[in-house]
Design a protein around this motif. Structure first.
Motif, PDB file in Angstrom:
ATOM      1  N   UNK A 126       0.821  -1.206   0.000  1.00 25.34           N
ATOM      2  CA  UNK A 126       0.000   0.000   0.000  1.00 25.34           C
ATOM      3  C   UNK A 126       0.856   1.258   0.000  1.00 25.34           C
ATOM      4  N   UNK A 127       1.990   1.218   0.695  1.00 22.50           N
ATOM      5  CA  UNK A 127       2.889   2.371   0.733  1.00 22.50           C
ATOM      6  C   UNK A 127       3.470   2.651  -0.649  1.00 22.50           C
ATOM      7  N   UNK A 128       3.920   1.594  -1.326  1.00 24.93           N
ATOM      8  CA  UNK A 128       4.467   1.768  -2.680  1.00 24.93           C
ATOM      9  C   UNK A 128       3.379   2.253  -3.631  1.00 24.93           C
ATOM     10  N   UNK A 129       2.182   1.661  -3.542  1.00 26.23           N
ATOM     11  CA  UNK A 129       1.067   2.049  -4.401  1.00 26.23           C
ATOM     12  C   UNK A 129       0.688   3.519  -4.164  1.00 26.23           C
ATOM     13  N   UNK A 130       0.657   3.910  -2.895  1.00 24.66           N
ATOM     14  CA  UNK A 130       0.313   5.294  -2.590  1.00 24.66           C
ATOM     15  C   UNK A 130       1.364   6.277  -3.084  1.00 24.66           C
ATOM     16  N   UNK A 131       2.650   5.912  -2.932  1.00 29.27           N
ATOM     17  CA  UNK A 131       3.726   6.811  -3.338  1.00 29.27           C
ATOM     18  C   UNK A 131       3.858   6.935  -4.848  1.00 29.27           C
ATOM     19  N   UNK A 132       3.624   5.826  -5.567  1.00 35.17           N
ATOM     20  CA  UNK A 132       3.866   5.820  -7.009  1.00 35.17           C
ATOM     21  C   UNK A 132       2.610   6.018  -7.851  1.00 35.17           C
ATOM     22  N   UNK A 172      -3.191  12.528  -7.422  1.00 36.47           N
ATOM     23  CA  UNK A 172      -3.792  13.670  -6.724  1.00 36.47           C
ATOM     24  C   UNK A 172      -3.009  14.950  -6.980  1.00 36.47           C
ATOM     25  N   UNK A 173      -1.680  14.867  -6.990  1.00 35.29           N
ATOM     26  CA  UNK A 173      -0.877  16.053  -7.264  1.00 35.29           C
ATOM     27  C   UNK A 173      -1.073  16.525  -8.699  1.00 35.29           C
ATOM     28  N   UNK A 174      -1.345  15.562  -9.624  1.00 32.65           N
ATOM     29  CA  UNK A 174      -1.622  15.948 -11.000  1.00 32.65           C
ATOM     30  C   UNK A 174      -2.866  16.810 -11.105  1.00 32.65           C
TER      31      UNK A 174
END
Length: 284
Positions: free
Chosen positions: A11-17, A23-25
């Motif tokens: 989940x951490x990798x999925x959220x970061x990548x 969301x930032x896009x």
């Protein structure tokens, strides 16, 4: 909680990548972020207004939709045809399944470079046409604006028809043999067997293949970039090559806004297509 702790790294990798960049896009599409400014300023929907006013984006969207329609229809048609043939008693059918599936595991850029050699004016395709007496049909397949998009579509269909074939084969193999045998005993020919027994029971496989090919073709980039980079002129410009060009020009917010629009278009088309196909499954 033990299984949940094991999911945390994923989940951490999925959220970061994925989650954070997505969301930032959305945020950066509302700014004036570009290579020519030292600071980023919030401008609201200005980038989207500029996108709607840009005639070249409309052209890219039209090319993308045409390309998606061609690839979705022919990829599924060819994949289904191969699956029907290779689930009969064809000698060496397992070897043929492997051969037809192999292109989809190759790099799309490699496929693009191979087809660029095939499509050259002095390439294999034109030489074959001349050999069989169809020299009048030869052309610069990637340099002719009237046929370049269709030539690229053929390359993509060739690459991924084997993937559709594999899903259809899996669907055919789980059809109860009793239904097929009963249909044959009732006197159904092969075409009627396919139409009234096999194809209706392949509805879930058909849904999966159509949705995957539709999403993949709407997101097309690599094969177009490798073969024509959007040319000649803008004859094969698709939305992702348009976005790539905007980022190459340093117009990061503008390119991000176009990417958000593509995301929304794909989501709407895909969910609507999925709704129709799921309803079709219930009706069948």
């Amino acid at each position: 909680m033990y299984p949940l702790w094991l999911l945390l790294p994923v989940l951490a990798v999925y959220g970061a990548l994925y989650i954070y960049p997505t969301l930032s896009g959305f945020y950066y599409s509302l700014t004036d972020w570009n290579i020519y400014k030292e600071s980023i300023r919030f401008v609201g929907l200005q980038q989207y207004r500029d996108l709607l006013a840009a005639g070249d984006l409309v052209n890219a969207v039209r090319h993308t939709l045409v390309y998606a329609a061609i690839v979705t229809v022919f990829q599924n048609g060819l994949g289904l045809g191969l699956a029907l043939i290779l689930t009969t008693r064809v000698p060496g059918r397992n070897a043929f399944r492997t051969v037809f599936f192999l292109p989809c595991v190759l790099s799309t850029l490699v496929i693009g470079y191979v087809f660029s050699a095939i499509y050259r004016p002095e390439g294999i395709l034109n030489e074959l046409l001349r050999f069989v007496g169809l020299g009048f049909a030869t052309t610069d397949w990637l340099g002719n604006a009237d046929v370049a998009l269709y030539a690229i579509s053929v390359a993509n269909v060739w690459q991924y028809a084997g993937f559709a074939m594999a899903i259809y084969i899996a669907g055919i193999l789980v059809i109860p043999k009793e239904l097929i045998e009963a249909s044959i005993i009732d006197g159904s020919g092969y075409l009627k067997l396919v139409r009234y027994v096999i194809f209706p029971l392949l509805a879930p496989s058909f849904t999966i293949n159509v949705i995957l090919s539709l999403i993949g073709s709407l997101k097309v980039f690599e094969i177009v970039f490798a073969l024509t980079s959007g040319g000649p002129g803008d004859a094969t410009e698709v939305v992702n090559t348009y976005i790539f060009d905007r980022f190459s020009d340093g117009l990061y917010a503008y390119g991000t806004a176009a990417n958000v629009c593509l995301f929304l278009v794909i989501a709407v088309i895909s969910f609507y297509a999925l709704h129709l196909l799921r309803r079709r499954e219930v009706q069948l």
